[in-house]
Design an enzyme around this catalytic site. Sequence first.
Site, PDB file in Angstrom:
ATOM      1  N   SER A 454       3.620  23.721 -34.999  1.00 39.23           N
ATOM      2  CA  SER A 454       4.573  24.368 -34.107  1.00 39.23           C
ATOM      3  C   SER A 454       4.301  24.039 -32.640  1.00 39.23           C
ATOM      4  CB  SER A 454       4.566  25.883 -34.368  1.00 39.23           C
ATOM      5  OG  SER A 454       5.680  26.510 -33.804  1.00 39.23           O
ATOM      6  N   ASP A 465       4.307  11.213 -25.907  1.00 38.83           N
ATOM      7  CA  ASP A 465       5.546  10.521 -25.542  1.00 38.83           C
ATOM      8  C   ASP A 465       5.585  10.170 -24.059  1.00 38.83           C
ATOM      9  OD1 ASP A 465       6.410  10.637 -28.155  1.00 38.83           O
ATOM     10  OD2 ASP A 465       7.593  12.465 -27.875  1.00 38.83           O
ATOM     11  N   LYS A 479       5.814  21.403 -38.756  1.00 42.54           N
ATOM     12  CA  LYS A 479       6.768  22.515 -38.631  1.00 42.54           C
ATOM     13  C   LYS A 479       7.566  22.336 -37.341  1.00 42.54           C
ATOM     14  CE  LYS A 479       7.342  27.538 -38.489  1.00 42.54           C
ATOM     15  NZ  LYS A 479       8.183  27.543 -37.282  1.00 42.54           N
TER      16      LYS A 479
END
Length: 706
Positions: A454, A465, A479
Site C-alpha cells: 500500500s 520512477d 496492493k
Amino acid sequence: MLRVNTKLILGAVLLCTASLAEAKLTVPTLEELPVLKQEPQHQLACSRTANYFIRAHYKTVDINDKFADNVIDRYLSFLDYNKSLYTQEEADKIHQNRQRILRALNVCDLSYPYEVYNDALRRRFAKYSFFVDFVKKPIDVTTHETLEYTREDSPYFKTAAELRAQWVAEIKNEYVNQILNDKTDAEARKRLTRRYEAALSKLAQTNSEDVFSTFENAFASAIDPHTSYLSPVDSESFNEDINLSLEGIGAVLTSEDEYTVINELMPGSPAELSKKLKAKDKIVGVRQADGTYDDIIGWRLTDVVKKIKGPKGTKVTLEIERDDNGSTKNFAVELTRDKIRLQDREAKGEIKEYAGNKIGVIEIKSFYTDLHKDIKREIDKLLAKGIKALIIDLRSNGGGLLPEAIMSTGLFIDKGPVVQVRDAIGNVVAQDDEDESVAYQGPLVVLINRLSASSSEIMAAALRDYGRALIVGDNSFGKGTVQQNRPLARVYDFSNNELGSIHYTIAKFYRITGGSTQLKGVSPDIAFPSQVDDSEIGEAAEPFALPWDKIKPTAYSGYLNIDAYVPELQVKHEARAQHDVAFKILREDMARYLEKKAKKRVTVNLVERQQMKAEDDAFRLKNINLRLEAMGKAPLKNVDDLPDDFEFPDALLDETIAIASDFADAISQKLYKAEDTPIFTRFSVANTNLQVDKLKDQSPVQIGAN
C-alpha cells in the site's frame, strides 16, 4: 467454528471472563444444535450492503449465474475450507441452486444460505464427534497412510468413504504432532479429546449473525479480497482499532477452517516485539495469568478475541502451532498486554559503516500521523554525522495514511506528483507533493520485502520512477487499491437493531508512469532471496483480486537514470552474496520449503515422521551453526539450545548497506559534484509521450540535458 473472512485486531480494553481451569465442558447432542434463521434486521443490512457493493464499488458487479457460482465457491470455502465436509456431488447440488443464491443477492431472501449453513453445522458436528470417538481407542500410527494437508485448491472427494479416510488421516496427523511435541500417548489423546469437545461445545453457540456475516462476506470476497461485511461486534472492534490507542497484544487475526490464524502483527505491539510470532501461526490455546486455559480450536473469532484482549500490564499466554508442510511445531508465547500506538514505533535512524562510508538507515514500520516530521528529524541528525548514502527500510510495512506517504516521499524531491488515483467513474487525480524543500539530496536506497504494501509501495514506486532511489529486496505485496468504511445504520432508522458496517474498494493507485502497483507491486532493482512463498503471500495470491492495468502517465521531472548503475551494483552484490553464509541459508531454506510443499502430502506413520523431524532438526542445526561460526560463536549440540530471544545479524540490511556504499561511490565517480550543488541533475517527462524504456539508453552524464 466455520471459516469467516473477517479480520480482527486484538486491541481495546476488554476484561476476559475467567472460568475455572480445566472446567467440565458441556458437549451438545446433535438435537441441541441451533436451527438458525434470518433475523429481521438482516433484511435491511443485506439490502444496504448489496446497494453499496453493486453501485458504489470500483469494480462493475454483474449479478448473474457466473457471479452466483463465485459466491457459492467462496461460501463453501468459508464453510469447508479444507474440503473435508462435502463430496463433489454434494457441492455440485449447492451450485445447482444458484437461482436461490441469486435471490439471496437480489432480494435478500437468505433462506437457502441459512439452509446450507445449518447443514454444514451438522456436518462439522459429525466430524468433531468422529474425532472424539476415534481418540478414545488406541491409535495405530504404524500404517502408511498419507495426508493431503492443504486441500483448498484440490477437488472435492467423490465418495463419503474418501471423506472418512481424510478424517482418519487428519486426526492421526494431529495425534502424531502431539507425540512429536513430547506428549505421551495418554496426554495426546486427552488433549485432542478436550480440543474437539470444546469445538463441539462452541458449535451449539453459533448464532444467526454468524450465518449472515459468513454469507455477506462470501458475496464481498467474490468481488475483491479487500471488500467485506463487518458484523456489529466486528464494527465496534474496527472503530476502536483505528484510533491506534488500544490495549492488547497487537495481532490481526482471521479464521481458517476451525483455526484462528495470525494474519499480521502490528508495528510496536507486544506480539511483534516478542520476535516469536509470525504470519500464518495458528493460535490453538489461550492461558490467563490465573492459570485458566481454553483450547480455542473451533471457536468463533470474536470469542477468541475476547479471551486474548485485556488491560495493559496483564499477561496472556498463547499456545501456537506453526505448520511446515504438514509437520507442526508447538510452542507457547507469553505476552504482556500493552497500549498499542503506532506512534510508539516511530521512525528512527542509525549510522552504519561500510568501506569507510557512513550509511544512514531509517526504519519505517507504518505510515502514521506526522511520520514525515519524524523522518525529517532523523535525516537532519544523520546529515550532521556526515552520511554518504541513506537507506529507507520499508520491510513489512503494511501501509497507513496516504498523505504521509506523499509528504514522506516529498522529503526527497522538490515537488511534483507522487501517485495517481482513479475512481470508479474513471476520474484520475494526481496526489502531489507541494513542498519545494528537499530534506535529503544524496544517494538513496529503499529496502522492501513481500510484506511491504500500500503506502509503502506508493513511496517506493515514486522514488524509483523519479530516478531518486535504488530499490533492493523482494517484490512488494501488490496492493494497489483504496478502501472506504461505511456504517450501514442511518440516523433516520427507527430500529434499535445494530446493522454493522462494510469495507469496500472505491479506487486504484497508479504510479506516475501510469502503471498500477496492483498485483505486480514494486520490483527491486537488486533482488534478495525471498523469505516467504510469493505464491501464498501477496495480492496475486488472493481470490478475485482486481487486475493490473495502466493509465496515462502524468508530467514530472526526474533526477537520475538508476538503470545505468544497476549492472555494476549487481555484479558487486552477487560477488558478496555468493560467499555470504546467511544468503546461502536463505536460499536453501526456501528451496527446501518449496520442495516439501510440492509433495502436498505427509505421512502419518509415527516412525517415518520421527525420521523427518530428525532430518529437519539436523538441517536447521547445521544452518544455525554455520551462522554462529560466521559470528565467531561456539556451535550448538541441539536446536533447542538456541535461546528464544537470540537474534542473528540482519543479513539483508547488512547487504543493503554495502549496496548503498557502492551506489554512493559510483555516483561520486560518474557525476561532477560541485560544492553546495545537488548531486542529482534533472530530466523532464511529458505526460503525453512518455517512453520510460528510452531512459535506459542514457548515460548518467547525459541526464542533465532537458
